[in-house]
Design a protein around this motif. Structure first.
Motif, PDB file in Angstrom:
ATOM      1  N   GLY A  72       0.846  -1.189   0.000  1.00 30.27           N
ATOM      2  CA  GLY A  72       0.000   0.000   0.000  1.00 30.27           C
ATOM      3  C   GLY A  72       0.877   1.231   0.000  1.00 30.27           C
ATOM      4  N   PRO A  73       0.272   2.410   0.048  1.00 25.17           N
ATOM      5  CA  PRO A  73       1.073   3.633   0.049  1.00 25.17           C
ATOM      6  C   PRO A  73       1.989   3.691   1.277  1.00 25.17           C
ATOM      7  CG  PRO A  73      -1.243   4.109  -0.366  1.00 25.17           C
ATOM      8  CD  PRO A  73      -1.175   2.684   0.085  1.00 25.17           C
ATOM      9  N   THR A  74       3.229   4.081   1.062  1.00 26.62           N
ATOM     10  CA  THR A  74       4.179   4.270   2.166  1.00 26.62           C
ATOM     11  C   THR A  74       4.983   5.539   1.892  1.00 26.62           C
ATOM     12  OG1 THR A  74       5.789   2.860   1.019  1.00 26.62           O
ATOM     13  CG2 THR A  74       4.442   1.816   2.726  1.00 26.62           C
TER      14      THR A  74
ATOM     15  N   PRO B 141      -1.948 -10.690  14.685  1.00 24.96           N
ATOM     16  CA  PRO B 141      -2.665  -9.468  15.064  1.00 24.96           C
ATOM     17  C   PRO B 141      -3.972  -9.340  14.300  1.00 24.96           C
ATOM     18  CG  PRO B 141      -0.354  -9.002  14.536  1.00 24.96           C
ATOM     19  CD  PRO B 141      -0.631 -10.406  14.096  1.00 24.96           C
ATOM     20  N   GLU B 142      -4.939  -8.615  14.871  1.00 26.09           N
ATOM     21  CA  GLU B 142      -6.247  -8.498  14.242  1.00 26.09           C
ATOM     22  C   GLU B 142      -6.181  -7.808  12.883  1.00 26.09           C
ATOM     23  OE1 GLU B 142      -9.276  -9.746  14.987  1.00 26.09           O
ATOM     24  OE2 GLU B 142      -8.239 -10.879  16.547  1.00 26.09           O
ATOM     25  N   ASP B 143      -5.238  -6.858  12.702  1.00 27.45           N
ATOM     26  CA  ASP B 143      -5.161  -6.204  11.405  1.00 27.45           C
ATOM     27  C   ASP B 143      -4.665  -7.168  10.325  1.00 27.45           C
ATOM     28  OD1 ASP B 143      -2.604  -6.245  12.552  1.00 27.45           O
ATOM     29  OD2 ASP B 143      -1.965  -4.446  11.495  1.00 27.45           O
ATOM     30  N   VAL B 144      -3.767  -8.067  10.712  1.00 32.45           N
ATOM     31  CA  VAL B 144      -3.290  -9.082   9.768  1.00 32.45           C
ATOM     32  C   VAL B 144      -4.415 -10.062   9.446  1.00 32.45           C
ATOM     33  CG1 VAL B 144      -1.676 -10.988   9.409  1.00 32.45           C
ATOM     34  CG2 VAL B 144      -0.892  -8.871  10.503  1.00 32.45           C
ATOM     35  N   ILE B 145      -5.151 -10.462  10.462  1.00 34.05           N
ATOM     36  CA  ILE B 145      -6.283 -11.373  10.257  1.00 34.05           C
ATOM     37  C   ILE B 145      -7.311 -10.739   9.322  1.00 34.05           C
ATOM     38  CG2 ILE B 145      -8.277 -12.429  11.399  1.00 34.05           C
ATOM     39  CD1 ILE B 145      -6.425 -12.944  13.816  1.00 34.05           C
ATOM     40  N   GLY B 146      -7.573  -9.456   9.525  1.00 36.01           N
ATOM     41  CA  GLY B 146      -8.510  -8.757   8.645  1.00 36.01           C
ATOM     42  C   GLY B 146      -8.031  -8.723   7.212  1.00 36.01           C
ATOM     43  N   PHE B 147      -6.719  -8.515   7.032  1.00 39.07           N
ATOM     44  CA  PHE B 147      -6.140  -8.507   5.681  1.00 39.07           C
ATOM     45  C   PHE B 147      -6.293  -9.880   5.030  1.00 39.07           C
ATOM     46  CE2 PHE B 147      -2.439  -9.530   3.031  1.00 39.07           C
ATOM     47  CZ  PHE B 147      -2.569  -8.572   2.040  1.00 39.07           C
ATOM     48  N   LEU B 148      -5.971 -10.949   5.756  1.00 43.76           N
ATOM     49  CA  LEU B 148      -6.081 -12.294   5.206  1.00 43.76           C
ATOM     50  C   LEU B 148      -7.529 -12.623   4.851  1.00 43.76           C
ATOM     51  CD1 LEU B 148      -3.698 -14.258   7.607  1.00 43.76           C
ATOM     52  CD2 LEU B 148      -3.241 -13.580   5.238  1.00 43.76           C
ATOM     53  N   ARG B 149      -8.417 -12.256   5.731  1.00 41.94           N
ATOM     54  CA  ARG B 149      -9.845 -12.541   5.497  1.00 41.94           C
ATOM     55  C   ARG B 149     -10.331 -11.873   4.210  1.00 41.94           C
ATOM     56  NH1 ARG B 149     -14.348 -11.189  10.121  1.00 41.94           N
ATOM     57  NH2 ARG B 149     -16.087 -12.427   9.281  1.00 41.94           N
ATOM     58  N   GLU B 150      -9.936 -10.629   4.006  1.00 40.95           N
ATOM     59  CA  GLU B 150     -10.365  -9.892   2.824  1.00 40.95           C
ATOM     60  C   GLU B 150      -9.666 -10.405   1.563  1.00 40.95           C
ATOM     61  OE1 GLU B 150     -12.135  -7.305   0.195  1.00 40.95           O
ATOM     62  OE2 GLU B 150     -12.704  -7.787   2.264  1.00 40.95           O
ATOM     63  N   THR B 151      -8.351 -10.610   1.664  1.00 38.84           N
ATOM     64  CA  THR B 151      -7.581 -11.014   0.494  1.00 38.84           C
ATOM     65  C   THR B 151      -7.950 -12.415   0.032  1.00 38.84           C
ATOM     66  OG1 THR B 151      -5.744  -9.618   1.185  1.00 38.84           O
ATOM     67  CG2 THR B 151      -5.255 -11.324  -0.431  1.00 38.84           C
ATOM     68  N   TYR B 152      -8.108 -13.348   0.983  1.00 45.91           N
ATOM     69  CA  TYR B 152      -8.456 -14.717   0.624  1.00 45.91           C
ATOM     70  C   TYR B 152      -9.913 -14.820   0.173  1.00 45.91           C
ATOM     71  CZ  TYR B 152      -4.120 -16.457   2.756  1.00 45.91           C
ATOM     72  OH  TYR B 152      -2.815 -16.718   3.067  1.00 45.91           O
ATOM     73  N   GLY B 153     -10.771 -14.068   0.822  1.00 50.24           N
ATOM     74  CA  GLY B 153     -12.186 -14.159   0.491  1.00 50.24           C
ATOM     75  C   GLY B 153     -12.558 -13.413  -0.774  1.00 50.24           C
ATOM     76  N   ASN B 154     -11.761 -12.397  -1.111  1.00 54.95           N
ATOM     77  CA  ASN B 154     -12.070 -11.582  -2.292  1.00 54.95           C
ATOM     78  C   ASN B 154     -10.753 -11.099  -2.890  1.00 54.95           C
ATOM     79  OD1 ASN B 154     -13.505 -10.105  -4.202  1.00 54.95           O
ATOM     80  ND2 ASN B 154     -13.709  -8.325  -2.873  1.00 54.95           N
ATOM     81  N   THR B 155      -9.991 -12.027  -3.448  1.00 55.08           N
ATOM     82  CA  THR B 155      -8.670 -11.701  -3.980  1.00 55.08           C
ATOM     83  C   THR B 155      -8.785 -10.629  -5.066  1.00 55.08           C
ATOM     84  OG1 THR B 155      -7.906 -13.955  -3.575  1.00 55.08           O
ATOM     85  CG2 THR B 155      -6.596 -12.618  -5.083  1.00 55.08           C
ATOM     86  N   PRO B 156      -8.027  -9.533  -4.940  1.00 52.18           N
ATOM     87  CA  PRO B 156      -8.080  -8.489  -5.968  1.00 52.18           C
ATOM     88  C   PRO B 156      -7.688  -9.048  -7.342  1.00 52.18           C
ATOM     89  CG  PRO B 156      -6.897  -7.725  -4.019  1.00 52.18           C
ATOM     90  CD  PRO B 156      -7.122  -9.191  -3.836  1.00 52.18           C
ATOM     91  N   GLU B 157      -8.229  -8.452  -8.373  1.00 51.63           N
ATOM     92  CA  GLU B 157      -7.960  -8.938  -9.732  1.00 51.63           C
ATOM     93  C   GLU B 157      -6.475  -8.971 -10.032  1.00 51.63           C
ATOM     94  OE1 GLU B 157      -9.251  -8.003 -14.380  1.00 51.63           O
ATOM     95  OE2 GLU B 157     -10.069  -6.807 -12.727  1.00 51.63           O
TER      96      GLU B 157
END
Length: 280
Positions: A108-110, A229-245
């Protein structure tokens, strides 16, 4: 033939950094590696290992002497926090005569990547790899212990990339003309499901491996039990469940930049059979 150049690789002991080092050496270039602990770097013979820290830009000055190319990561320090030192790092790089910079996208942006993109004094290239094939090493313990891979969203698609191909693209961009101002999405040659990956590993090690599909709730419980961590879990949940194109589309970047096809997951699995057989 490309003229021999001296390249500074930061993050040189990381998953990608080691591959950038290896590819540059293979291409006949001089490699200088920046690390916070030279005694533990375990880099190949011939690499000039120098201690330094991207959170303290002044420590880079000796490492930048005589360098024409610089590979950067966007996080630094013991806590791997986003680097805020980009302007000073780029100032030092310009003063040292660095002509080309690659930066490994941090997801992401850094601040550091933003600084690199705004730089007009060097040719910069942003490397944007999708899922690493090395992520499959997370399954090694389960495969060795029980012959199982336990994952949710098993039909999710990934154009996962061999880390060596990220290193190869970086090496070309750091040593050859024509890559300035480019953003390279780097993928493998195939789009794979979790089942495809498991079958490939099973073929490489010559044993049956069972894929156990977890529900989303079971996956969340497993990740929390592992201490994520919960932020990592949230990332995995979103990425695995709805992998970006972008993560499930073959880009062809590796072949366009390096002149050879991207390495397959079967090649990667064959290179890592020891891990899946419980060998050191």
């Amino acid at each position: 033939m490309t003229q021999t150049q001296r390249i500074l690789v930061t993050g040189a002991t990381g998953t990608v950094g080691r591959q950038v080092v290896a590819e540059l050496l293979q291409r006949g270039h001089e490699v200088r590696a920046l690390t916070r602990d030279a005694a533990r770097a375990a880099l190949p013979a011939g690499v000039d290992v120098i201690e330094g820290d991207l959170t303290e830009p002044g420590s880079l000055a000796p490492a930048l002497e005589g360098v024409t190319g610089l590979h950067l990561i966007t996080f630094g320090g013991a806590a791997f926090s986003p680097l805020e030192t980009g302007p000073r790092i780029l100032e030092l790089a310009r003063s040292a005569g660095v002509r080309r910079v690659t930066v490994l996208h941090g997801g992401g942006p850094t601040p550091l990547e933003d600084t690199v993109r705004a730089e007009d004094g060097v040719d910069w290239t942003v490397l944007m790899p999708v899922e690493f094939m090395a992520n499959a090493l997370e399954w090694a313990d389960g495969i060795v212990a029980s012959g199982e891979v336990r994952e949710p969203f098993v039909d999710r698609l990934s154009a996962m990339v061999h880390e060596g191909d990220i290193g190869a693209v970086a090496a070309v961009a750091l040593t050859q003309e024509g890559h300035g101002g480019q953003e390279y999405v780097i993928t493998g040659p195939d789009v794979l499901t979790v089942g495809d990956k498991v079958k490939t590993i099973a073929a490489a090690v010559g044993r049956d491996i069972t894929l156990v599909e977890l529900t989303e709730e079971q996956a969340l419980a497993q990740w929390r039990a592992a201490g994520l961590p919960e932020d990592v879990i949230g990332f995995l949940r979103e990425t695995y469940g709805n992998t970006p194109e972008v993560g499930r589309t073959v880009s062809g970047t590796v072949e366009r930049v390096t002149g050879r096809p991207a390495r397959t997951f079967a090649q990667w699995a064959a290179e890592h059979t020891d891990a899946f057989q419980g060998r050191p």
